[in-house]
Structure formats: structure tokens, C-alpha cells
Design a protein around this motif. Structure first.
Motif, PDB file in Angstrom:
ATOM      1  N   ARG A 199       1.487  -5.973  -3.407  1.00 45.04           N
ATOM      2  CA  ARG A 199       1.714  -6.660  -2.133  1.00 45.04           C
ATOM      3  C   ARG A 199       2.935  -6.072  -1.439  1.00 45.04           C
ATOM      4  O   ARG A 199       3.966  -5.823  -2.077  1.00 45.04           O
ATOM      5  CB  ARG A 199       1.942  -8.156  -2.352  1.00 45.04           C
ATOM      6  CG  ARG A 199       0.716  -8.896  -2.777  1.00 45.04           C
ATOM      7  CD  ARG A 199       0.928 -10.403  -2.857  1.00 45.04           C
ATOM      8  NE  ARG A 199      -0.168 -10.982  -3.624  1.00 45.04           N
ATOM      9  CZ  ARG A 199      -0.172 -11.061  -4.952  1.00 45.04           C
ATOM     10  NH1 ARG A 199       0.877 -10.666  -5.646  1.00 45.04           N
ATOM     11  NH2 ARG A 199      -1.220 -11.544  -5.588  1.00 45.04           N
ATOM     12  N   PHE A 200       2.779  -5.879  -0.146  1.00 45.83           N
ATOM     13  CA  PHE A 200       3.885  -5.405   0.685  1.00 45.83           C
ATOM     14  C   PHE A 200       4.257  -6.507   1.662  1.00 45.83           C
ATOM     15  O   PHE A 200       3.383  -7.069   2.325  1.00 45.83           O
ATOM     16  CB  PHE A 200       3.466  -4.155   1.472  1.00 45.83           C
ATOM     17  CG  PHE A 200       3.079  -3.006   0.587  1.00 45.83           C
ATOM     18  CD1 PHE A 200       4.047  -2.194   0.023  1.00 45.83           C
ATOM     19  CD2 PHE A 200       1.735  -2.751   0.296  1.00 45.83           C
ATOM     20  CE1 PHE A 200       3.698  -1.139  -0.798  1.00 45.83           C
ATOM     21  CE2 PHE A 200       1.375  -1.694  -0.541  1.00 45.83           C
ATOM     22  CZ  PHE A 200       2.362  -0.894  -1.080  1.00 45.83           C
ATOM     23  N   ALA A 252      -2.775  -4.975  -1.205  1.00 45.39           N
ATOM     24  CA  ALA A 252      -3.400  -3.664  -1.231  1.00 45.39           C
ATOM     25  C   ALA A 252      -4.050  -3.411  -2.586  1.00 45.39           C
ATOM     26  O   ALA A 252      -3.420  -3.603  -3.629  1.00 45.39           O
ATOM     27  CB  ALA A 252      -2.343  -2.588  -0.951  1.00 45.39           C
ATOM     28  N   ALA A 253      -5.296  -2.983  -2.547  1.00 44.18           N
ATOM     29  CA  ALA A 253      -5.960  -2.580  -3.791  1.00 44.18           C
ATOM     30  C   ALA A 253      -5.396  -1.231  -4.216  1.00 44.18           C
ATOM     31  O   ALA A 253      -5.181  -0.344  -3.392  1.00 44.18           O
ATOM     32  CB  ALA A 253      -7.458  -2.474  -3.556  1.00 44.18           C
ATOM     33  N   ASP A 278       2.103   6.270  -2.019  1.00 42.25           N
ATOM     34  CA  ASP A 278       0.782   6.614  -1.472  1.00 42.25           C
ATOM     35  C   ASP A 278      -0.005   5.361  -1.122  1.00 42.25           C
ATOM     36  O   ASP A 278      -0.692   5.315  -0.097  1.00 42.25           O
ATOM     37  CB  ASP A 278       0.006   7.460  -2.486  1.00 42.25           C
ATOM     38  CG  ASP A 278       0.698   8.782  -2.770  1.00 42.25           C
ATOM     39  OD1 ASP A 278       1.268   9.365  -1.824  1.00 42.25           O
ATOM     40  OD2 ASP A 278       0.690   9.219  -3.926  1.00 42.25           O
ATOM     41  N   VAL A 279       0.090   4.347  -1.971  1.00 39.73           N
ATOM     42  CA  VAL A 279      -0.612   3.085  -1.685  1.00 39.73           C
ATOM     43  C   VAL A 279      -0.063   2.482  -0.399  1.00 39.73           C
ATOM     44  O   VAL A 279      -0.812   2.028   0.474  1.00 39.73           O
ATOM     45  CB  VAL A 279      -0.454   2.100  -2.857  1.00 39.73           C
ATOM     46  CG1 VAL A 279      -1.119   0.764  -2.530  1.00 39.73           C
ATOM     47  CG2 VAL A 279      -1.039   2.682  -4.139  1.00 39.73           C
ATOM     48  N   ALA A 280       1.256   2.512  -0.241  1.00 40.74           N
ATOM     49  CA  ALA A 280       1.884   1.955   0.954  1.00 40.74           C
ATOM     50  C   ALA A 280       1.393   2.679   2.206  1.00 40.74           C
ATOM     51  O   ALA A 280       1.029   2.048   3.207  1.00 40.74           O
ATOM     52  CB  ALA A 280       3.405   2.061   0.841  1.00 40.74           C
ATOM     53  N   GLN A 281       1.377   3.994   2.148  1.00 38.09           N
ATOM     54  CA  GLN A 281       0.981   4.760   3.336  1.00 38.09           C
ATOM     55  C   GLN A 281      -0.496   4.563   3.655  1.00 38.09           C
ATOM     56  O   GLN A 281      -0.880   4.486   4.821  1.00 38.09           O
ATOM     57  CB  GLN A 281       1.334   6.233   3.134  1.00 38.09           C
ATOM     58  CG  GLN A 281       2.849   6.443   3.123  1.00 38.09           C
ATOM     59  CD  GLN A 281       3.258   7.884   2.945  1.00 38.09           C
ATOM     60  OE1 GLN A 281       2.515   8.685   2.378  1.00 38.09           O
ATOM     61  NE2 GLN A 281       4.449   8.224   3.403  1.00 38.09           N
ATOM     62  N   THR A 282      -1.323   4.451   2.631  1.00 37.50           N
ATOM     63  CA  THR A 282      -2.753   4.203   2.845  1.00 37.50           C
ATOM     64  C   THR A 282      -2.966   2.882   3.577  1.00 37.50           C
ATOM     65  O   THR A 282      -3.915   2.728   4.345  1.00 37.50           O
ATOM     66  CB  THR A 282      -3.494   4.173   1.492  1.00 37.50           C
ATOM     67  OG1 THR A 282      -3.322   5.435   0.858  1.00 37.50           O
ATOM     68  CG2 THR A 282      -4.975   3.895   1.666  1.00 37.50           C
ATOM     69  N   PRO A 312       5.267   1.131   6.890  1.00 37.49           N
ATOM     70  CA  PRO A 312       6.136   2.107   7.548  1.00 37.49           C
ATOM     71  C   PRO A 312       7.139   2.763   6.595  1.00 37.49           C
ATOM     72  O   PRO A 312       8.340   2.647   6.759  1.00 37.49           O
ATOM     73  CB  PRO A 312       6.836   1.271   8.618  1.00 37.49           C
ATOM     74  CG  PRO A 312       6.903  -0.088   8.022  1.00 37.49           C
ATOM     75  CD  PRO A 312       5.644  -0.255   7.217  1.00 37.49           C
ATOM     76  N   LEU A 313       6.630   3.450   5.592  1.00 37.69           N
ATOM     77  CA  LEU A 313       7.497   4.224   4.691  1.00 37.69           C
ATOM     78  C   LEU A 313       7.230   5.697   4.977  1.00 37.69           C
ATOM     79  O   LEU A 313       6.116   6.175   4.773  1.00 37.69           O
ATOM     80  CB  LEU A 313       7.180   3.910   3.222  1.00 37.69           C
ATOM     81  CG  LEU A 313       7.454   2.491   2.740  1.00 37.69           C
ATOM     82  CD1 LEU A 313       7.134   2.388   1.252  1.00 37.69           C
ATOM     83  CD2 LEU A 313       8.888   2.080   3.010  1.00 37.69           C
TER      84      LEU A 313
END
Ligand code: FES
Length: 101
Positions: free
Chosen positions: A4-5, A15-16, A25-29, A33-34
């Protein structure tokens, strides 16, 4: 697994993710905003996240190089980490991190 973000405005994104994924990578997908400008080379700190204190102890300790880079991150806290250095394992299911202001 799920991570979770929490955005700056408090919006929560679930996010799965898959074991072995990098948190960056999960965050950007999921449009977080990283920037991750250095793509994991430990030379930018633009992948800084603040880990939920309840989850922090589940993470392996940061390397000395990561600690050095965190010293340069804006708004760093005691539970700050660099998302490019976090590789997801089954033990991290439900991990929650906040995007720093
Ligand atoms: S992407 Fe540059 S330190 Fe993580």
C-alpha cells in the motif's frame, strides 16, 4: 501479495505485487511519484519512502550505503527507506509506505 502506498494527500493505493519485485518498480507501475532517477544505483534518494512504523521491523536492515543516501533525503524519518533497495518477499505482504512530502 499487496503493498500500500499513502500519497501526500492521504489517498491510499493498494498495489498487487509479486515476490521478487522491487518496491520502486511497483510504485512506478502504480503511478506513485517516485522518480528513481539513478535507477537503483544509490546515488539519488528520489525513491525515498517512509515505511509505516508497524511494518518497519519486517524489512531487512538498510546497508551502510543506503543509510548514507538517506542522510541526504528530504524529510527523512526514523522509518525512511529507499524503495529501490527493497525487494519484496512473502514476509512483506501488506507492507505500507508513505510518499514523503
Ligand atoms: S533510485 Fe536512486 S537511490 Fe533509489
Amino acid at each position: 501479495m499487496i503493498v500500500r502506498f499513502i500519497a501526500r494527500d492521504g489517498t491510499i493505493t493498494s498495489a498487487a505485487a509479486t515476490v521478487g519485485d522491487r518496491l520502486l518498480d511497483v510504485a512506478q507501475t502504480h503511478d506513485q511519484p517516485l522518480e528513481g532517477t539513478c535507477e537503483g544505483q544509490l546515488s539519488c534518494a528520489t525513491c525515498h519512502v517512509i515505511v509505516d512504523p508497524a511494518d518497519f521491523a519486517r524489512l531487512p536492515p538498510a546497508s551502510a550505503d543506503e543509510e548514507d543516501m538517506l542522510d541526504l533525503a528530504h524529510n527523512a524519518t526514523r522509518t525512511s527507506r529507499l524503495a529501490c533497495q527493497i525487494h519484496l518477499t512473502g514476509a512483506l505482504d501488506g507492507l505500507t509506505v508513505r510518499i514523503p512530502g
